[in-house]
Design an enzyme around this catalytic site. Structure first.
Site, PDB file in Angstrom:
ATOM      1  N   LYS A  11       0.831  -1.203   0.000  1.00 52.69           N
ATOM      2  CA  LYS A  11       0.000   0.000   0.000  1.00 52.69           C
ATOM      3  C   LYS A  11       0.873   1.264   0.000  1.00 52.69           C
ATOM      4  O   LYS A  11       2.090   1.186   0.215  1.00 52.69           O
ATOM      5  CB  LYS A  11      -0.944  -0.049   1.211  1.00 52.69           C
ATOM      6  N   TYR A  51     -12.293  -1.496  -3.650  1.00 56.19           N
ATOM      7  CA  TYR A  51     -12.833  -1.696  -2.302  1.00 56.19           C
ATOM      8  C   TYR A  51     -14.351  -1.512  -2.253  1.00 56.19           C
ATOM      9  O   TYR A  51     -14.906  -1.223  -1.188  1.00 56.19           O
ATOM     10  CB  TYR A  51     -12.137  -0.755  -1.322  1.00 56.19           C
ATOM     11  N   GLU A 128      -9.426  -9.862  -8.140  1.00 53.29           N
ATOM     12  CA  GLU A 128      -8.431  -8.819  -7.875  1.00 53.29           C
ATOM     13  C   GLU A 128      -7.209  -8.969  -8.774  1.00 53.29           C
ATOM     14  O   GLU A 128      -6.595  -7.964  -9.163  1.00 53.29           O
ATOM     15  CB  GLU A 128      -8.028  -8.864  -6.397  1.00 53.29           C
TER      16      GLU A 128
HETATM   17  N1  UDP Z   1      -9.812  -0.424   7.217  1.00 52.65           N
HETATM   18  C1  UDP Z   1      -9.872   0.732   7.978  1.00 52.65           C
HETATM   19  N2  UDP Z   1     -10.609   0.730   9.142  1.00 52.65           N
HETATM   20  C2  UDP Z   1     -11.294  -0.370   9.555  1.00 52.65           C
HETATM   21  C3  UDP Z   1     -11.240  -1.539   8.792  1.00 52.65           C
HETATM   22  C4  UDP Z   1     -10.496  -1.537   7.617  1.00 52.65           C
HETATM   23  O1  UDP Z   1      -9.262   1.737   7.620  1.00 52.65           O
HETATM   24  O2  UDP Z   1     -11.954  -0.313  10.616  1.00 52.65           O
HETATM   25  C5  UDP Z   1      -9.028  -0.425   5.971  1.00 52.65           C
HETATM   26  C6  UDP Z   1      -7.696  -1.140   6.128  1.00 52.65           C
HETATM   27  O3  UDP Z   1      -6.740  -0.485   5.278  1.00 52.65           O
HETATM   28  C7  UDP Z   1      -8.020  -2.528   5.626  1.00 52.65           C
HETATM   29  C8  UDP Z   1      -8.985  -2.217   4.481  1.00 52.65           C
HETATM   30  O4  UDP Z   1      -9.763  -1.127   4.979  1.00 52.65           O
HETATM   31  O5  UDP Z   1      -6.856  -3.216   5.198  1.00 52.65           O
HETATM   32  C9  UDP Z   1      -9.900  -3.347   4.076  1.00 52.65           C
HETATM   33  O6  UDP Z   1     -10.580  -3.816   5.223  1.00 52.65           O
HETATM   34  P1  UDP Z   1     -10.720  -5.372   5.490  1.00 52.65           P
HETATM   35  O7  UDP Z   1     -11.686  -5.536   6.608  1.00 52.65           O
HETATM   36  O8  UDP Z   1     -11.007  -6.067   4.208  1.00 52.65           O
HETATM   37  O9  UDP Z   1      -9.262  -5.764   6.040  1.00 52.65           O
HETATM   38  P2  UDP Z   1      -8.108  -6.655   5.401  1.00 52.65           P
HETATM   39  O10 UDP Z   1      -8.756  -7.719   4.558  1.00 52.65           O
HETATM   40  O11 UDP Z   1      -7.253  -5.717   4.565  1.00 52.65           O
HETATM   41  O12 UDP Z   1      -7.339  -7.204   6.557  1.00 52.65           O
END
Ligand code: UDP
Ligand code: MG
Length: 139
Positions: A11, A51, A128
């Site tokens: 990222k 997203y 993706e």
């Molecule tokens: N994210 C955030 N706040 C939250 C949850 C997620 O900013 O409370 C962001 C974070 O960068 C995360 C992305 O949104 O990696 C996607 O969320 P996901 O729940 O899919 O998490 P991941 O699969 O990346 O662990």
């Protein structure tokens, strides 16, 4: 893409903080083969599309702003059980909860700026992967 592949992104924070090389080294050391890779920058529209599943979540706007804020490195990784094993390698979404030695424990700063993306299912890995790469860019 078959079930032994996953999609990752280093990222914008990981790139900005100079962690591309270290993260790729950790990925290789964990037994993943890089089958596609590029440095690119998402527009807000493309970050929003990537997203889209989170569109109703309160953090969506910040997430889209952050993910389009600078260059990223996108890659497709191959290994047996790639999706689950890569989720283990990256650690919990919130780096404060990530196991020691995981990529997010080592390189992430916060829940939002958490250094690395990893697909959450084989189905999403395929979607993706195709989002970032054409078939001729996958090796
Ligand atoms: N994210 C955030 N706040 C939250 C949850 C997620 O900013 O409370 C962001 C974070 O960068 C995360 C992305 O949104 O990696 C996607 O969320 P996901 O729940 O899919 O998490 P991941 O699969 O990346 O662990
Ligand atoms: Mg996710």
């Amino acid at each position: 893409m078959s079930g032994n592949r996953t999609l990752t992104m280093i990222k914008p924070d990981g790139v900005r903080d100079g962690h591309i090389g270290a993260i790729l080294n950790d990925i290789n050391a964990a037994g993943f083969r890089i089958v596609a890779m590029k440095m690119t920058q998402l527009t807000k529209a493309k970050a929003g599309e990537f997203y889209a599943v989170h569109a109703e979540r309160p953090f969506y706007g910040e997430l889209v702003d952050f993910m389009s804020s600078g260059p990223i490195v996108a890659a497709i990784l191959e290994k047996d059980n790639a999706v689950a094993d890569f989720r283990t390698l990256i650690g919990a979404t919130n780096p404060a909860n990530a196991e020691p030695g995981t990529l997010r424990a080592k390189y992430a700063k916060s829940m939002g700026e958490n250094a690395v993306h990893g697909s959450d299912s084989d189905e999403n890995a395929a979607i993706e992967g195709a989002f970032h790469f054409a078939g001729v860019e996958m090796f």
